[in-house]
Design a protein around this motif. Structure first.
Motif, PDB file in Angstrom:
ATOM      1  N   GLY A 157      -7.611  68.084  53.533  1.00 15.61           N
ATOM      2  CA  GLY A 157      -7.198  66.712  53.242  1.00 15.61           C
ATOM      3  C   GLY A 157      -7.393  66.294  51.810  1.00 15.61           C
ATOM      4  O   GLY A 157      -7.201  65.119  51.465  1.00 15.61           O
ATOM      5  N   GLY A 158      -7.784  67.234  50.936  1.00 15.34           N
ATOM      6  CA  GLY A 158      -7.994  66.896  49.538  1.00 15.34           C
ATOM      7  C   GLY A 158      -9.362  66.288  49.283  1.00 15.34           C
ATOM      8  O   GLY A 158     -10.156  66.060  50.201  1.00 15.34           O
ATOM      9  N   LEU A 159      -9.636  66.037  48.013  1.00 17.62           N
ATOM     10  CA  LEU A 159     -10.926  65.492  47.607  1.00 17.62           C
ATOM     11  C   LEU A 159     -10.978  63.988  47.839  1.00 17.62           C
ATOM     12  O   LEU A 159      -9.983  63.283  47.670  1.00 17.62           O
ATOM     13  N   ARG A 160     -12.149  63.505  48.210  1.00 18.37           N
ATOM     14  CA  ARG A 160     -12.360  62.066  48.295  1.00 18.37           C
ATOM     15  C   ARG A 160     -12.498  61.489  46.895  1.00 18.37           C
ATOM     16  O   ARG A 160     -12.816  62.213  45.936  1.00 18.37           O
ATOM     17  N   PRO A 161     -12.282  60.186  46.743  1.00 22.80           N
ATOM     18  CA  PRO A 161     -12.434  59.573  45.415  1.00 22.80           C
ATOM     19  C   PRO A 161     -13.831  59.728  44.815  1.00 22.80           C
ATOM     20  O   PRO A 161     -13.981  59.714  43.599  1.00 22.80           O
ATOM     21  N   ASP A 162     -14.851  59.893  45.669  1.00 22.05           N
ATOM     22  CA  ASP A 162     -16.212  60.014  45.155  1.00 22.05           C
ATOM     23  C   ASP A 162     -16.643  61.467  44.972  1.00 22.05           C
ATOM     24  O   ASP A 162     -17.832  61.753  44.809  1.00 22.05           O
ATOM     25  N   ALA A 163     -15.680  62.401  44.962  1.00 24.56           N
ATOM     26  CA  ALA A 163     -16.011  63.816  44.761  1.00 24.56           C
ATOM     27  C   ALA A 163     -16.519  64.036  43.346  1.00 24.56           C
ATOM     28  O   ALA A 163     -16.078  63.398  42.387  1.00 24.56           O
ATOM     29  N   LYS A 235     -11.380  44.535  39.100  1.00 22.97           N
ATOM     30  CA  LYS A 235     -11.274  45.722  39.958  1.00 22.97           C
ATOM     31  C   LYS A 235     -12.683  46.193  40.316  1.00 22.97           C
ATOM     32  O   LYS A 235     -13.187  47.171  39.768  1.00 22.97           O
ATOM     33  N   ALA A 236     -13.299  45.464  41.225  1.00 20.81           N
ATOM     34  CA  ALA A 236     -14.670  45.805  41.623  1.00 20.81           C
ATOM     35  C   ALA A 236     -14.686  47.094  42.423  1.00 20.81           C
ATOM     36  O   ALA A 236     -13.726  47.427  43.123  1.00 20.81           O
ATOM     37  N   GLY A 237     -15.781  47.840  42.321  1.00 19.77           N
ATOM     38  CA  GLY A 237     -15.931  49.057  43.111  1.00 19.77           C
ATOM     39  C   GLY A 237     -16.847  50.052  42.446  1.00 19.77           C
ATOM     40  O   GLY A 237     -17.571  49.741  41.500  1.00 19.77           O
ATOM     41  N   GLY A 238     -16.806  51.281  42.975  1.00 23.25           N
ATOM     42  CA  GLY A 238     -17.621  52.358  42.433  1.00 23.25           C
ATOM     43  C   GLY A 238     -16.791  53.261  41.542  1.00 23.25           C
ATOM     44  O   GLY A 238     -15.613  53.523  41.818  1.00 23.25           O
ATOM     45  N   THR A 329     -20.250  50.193  52.935  1.00 19.38           N
ATOM     46  CA  THR A 329     -19.125  49.446  53.490  1.00 19.38           C
ATOM     47  C   THR A 329     -18.644  48.415  52.489  1.00 19.38           C
ATOM     48  O   THR A 329     -19.416  47.859  51.715  1.00 19.38           O
ATOM     49  N   GLY A 330     -17.365  48.168  52.504  1.00 20.76           N
ATOM     50  CA  GLY A 330     -16.810  47.081  51.708  1.00 20.76           C
ATOM     51  C   GLY A 330     -16.750  47.355  50.217  1.00 20.76           C
ATOM     52  O   GLY A 330     -16.546  46.448  49.427  1.00 20.76           O
ATOM     53  N   VAL A 331     -16.959  48.620  49.801  1.00 22.83           N
ATOM     54  CA  VAL A 331     -16.932  48.948  48.380  1.00 22.83           C
ATOM     55  C   VAL A 331     -15.873  50.019  48.139  1.00 22.83           C
ATOM     56  O   VAL A 331     -15.921  51.091  48.738  1.00 22.83           O
ATOM     57  N   VAL A 332     -14.916  49.735  47.284  1.00 19.73           N
ATOM     58  CA  VAL A 332     -13.848  50.681  46.971  1.00 19.73           C
ATOM     59  C   VAL A 332     -14.346  51.652  45.912  1.00 19.73           C
ATOM     60  O   VAL A 332     -14.999  51.246  44.942  1.00 19.73           O
ATOM     61  N   ILE A 333     -14.044  52.945  46.106  1.00 19.64           N
ATOM     62  CA  ILE A 333     -14.357  53.962  45.093  1.00 19.64           C
ATOM     63  C   ILE A 333     -13.071  54.270  44.344  1.00 19.64           C
ATOM     64  O   ILE A 333     -12.069  54.662  44.948  1.00 19.64           O
ATOM     65  N   TRP A 334     -13.107  54.110  43.036  1.00 12.98           N
ATOM     66  CA  TRP A 334     -11.914  54.328  42.215  1.00 12.98           C
ATOM     67  C   TRP A 334     -11.988  55.691  41.559  1.00 12.98           C
ATOM     68  O   TRP A 334     -12.917  55.981  40.811  1.00 12.98           O
TER      69      TRP A 334
END
Length: 336
Positions: A157-163, A235-238, A329-334
């Motif tokens: 499924g490919g890499l996650r954004p936090d890879a 653009k809040a997130g990690g 939860t509730g935090v987008v990883i960019w």
């Protein structure tokens, strides 16, 4: 005579009056199976002791008084199960031969008074590769054809954004060293280890890193170090940190595409983990003075939370955001 014994029909539990006769026959059965097992295990004792069964492996079962399953080839299906007459579906993948024999004996006891089973692997066709860590679908894949590192990561499924920025490959040393310049042997001497840059294989700048995989390879994608920017930003997130990268407060705000009109830059806080005590320390940062050049920029550390408050509700918002990050939860990883 032995062949005739193996072709006998399965029996339900016998009446107690016939138990003595049954036990005598069982003792003979044990002797016959013991002889057969001795010669098989002498030839392949070392391999069978450690080999773990997997999908597509073919086995031969020898069981006294169970002609439906005895002396017939059975293939472990893609779900890791054997579909056997009398016994139904039996989990086989992930077990050694000895463990499978024990499981079959347990199931056969419903039909045979004194069950004994010998299992032989007739075709070793399972070629598992494990993919773990920051991928979308971690798990075990089967190498039915020649596959490269990128092929297997795509199937996961490919890499996650936090890879993270590195992928670790582990290979059993008896299969030879991993064909990469930085490959090394681990402390136990049992595995060859190597790291591959995510960027180099995805951008195809170092195609030699996209190696062919072998059975029982383990692909590990660690999670990247993160910096979180939350609150009154666009653009809040990690944001994952690249290898050996430092981010400053201004750089982090830039990645978050700047401040909202409602932001209060003079009241910015860095929430920094206290290790090993736990909890977080609040570090005040006057972003307004940094933007005007009156105060030097501040370096962030991995796992820092940069909180940009609004004009009201700072304390309540800060507590809620920290809890969301801790729970994941509730935090987008960019992905950068």
């Amino acid at each position: 005579m032995i062949q005739g014994l193996f072709q006998a029909r399965p029996q339900l539990l016998f009446h107690p009056n016939r138990a003595g006769k049954r036990r005598s026959r069982s003792m003979f059965s044990v002797a016959v199976l013991g002889c057969l097992g001795f010669f098989a295990l002498t030839a392949e004792a070392g391999e069978l002791a450690s080999y773990v069964l997997g999908p597509e492996d073919e086995i031969m079962i020898r069981a006294m008084d169970a002609a439906e399953i005895s002396d017939k080839p059975f293939t472990i299906d893609s779900s890791g199960l054997l579909n056997l007459p009398m016994l139904g579906r039996v989990q086989a993948a992930g077990l050694t031969v000895v463990q499978l024999e024990s499981a079959l004996v347990t199931r056969l006891k419903e039909f045979v008074w004194d069950a004994h089973v010998a299992v032989t692997v007739t075709q070793y066709l399972s070629k598992p590769v494990s993919v773990i860590g920051a991928v979308n679908t971690p798990g075990v894949q089967q190498l039915r054809t020649r596959k490269t590192l990128v092929d297997v990561l795509s199937s996961a499924g490919g890499l996650r954004p936090d890879a993270g920025s590195k992928i670790t490959i582990q290979r059993q040393i008896e299969r030879g060293p991993i064909p990469l310049p930085d490959a090394r042997v681990d402390a136990t001497g049992q595995f060859s280890l190597a790291e591959v840059s995510v960027h180099s294989i995805l951008a195809n700048t170092h195609p030699e890193g996209n190696i062919l995989l072998q059975a029982n390879d383990v692909i590990s994608v660690p999670r990247a170090d993160m910096v979180y920017v939350v609150g009154e930003v666009k653009k809040a997130g990690g944001f994952p940190l690249n290898e050996r990268e430092d981010l400053s407060v201004l750089q982090a705000v830039s990645l978050a595409e700047g401040l909202q009109p409602t932001a209060s830059p003079a009241g910015v806080q860095i929430l920094r983990s206290r290790q090993p005590a736990g909890g977080r320390t609040e570090i005040a940062v006057d972003l307004k003075r940094i933007l005007s050049g009156k105060t030097p920029d501040v370096k962030l550390q991995p796992d820092d939370i940069l909180f940009v408050p609004g004009s009201t509700g700072r304390k309540a918002a800060l507590r809620g955001i920290e809890a969301a990050i801790q729970l994941g939860t509730g935090v987008v990883i960019w992905r950068r």
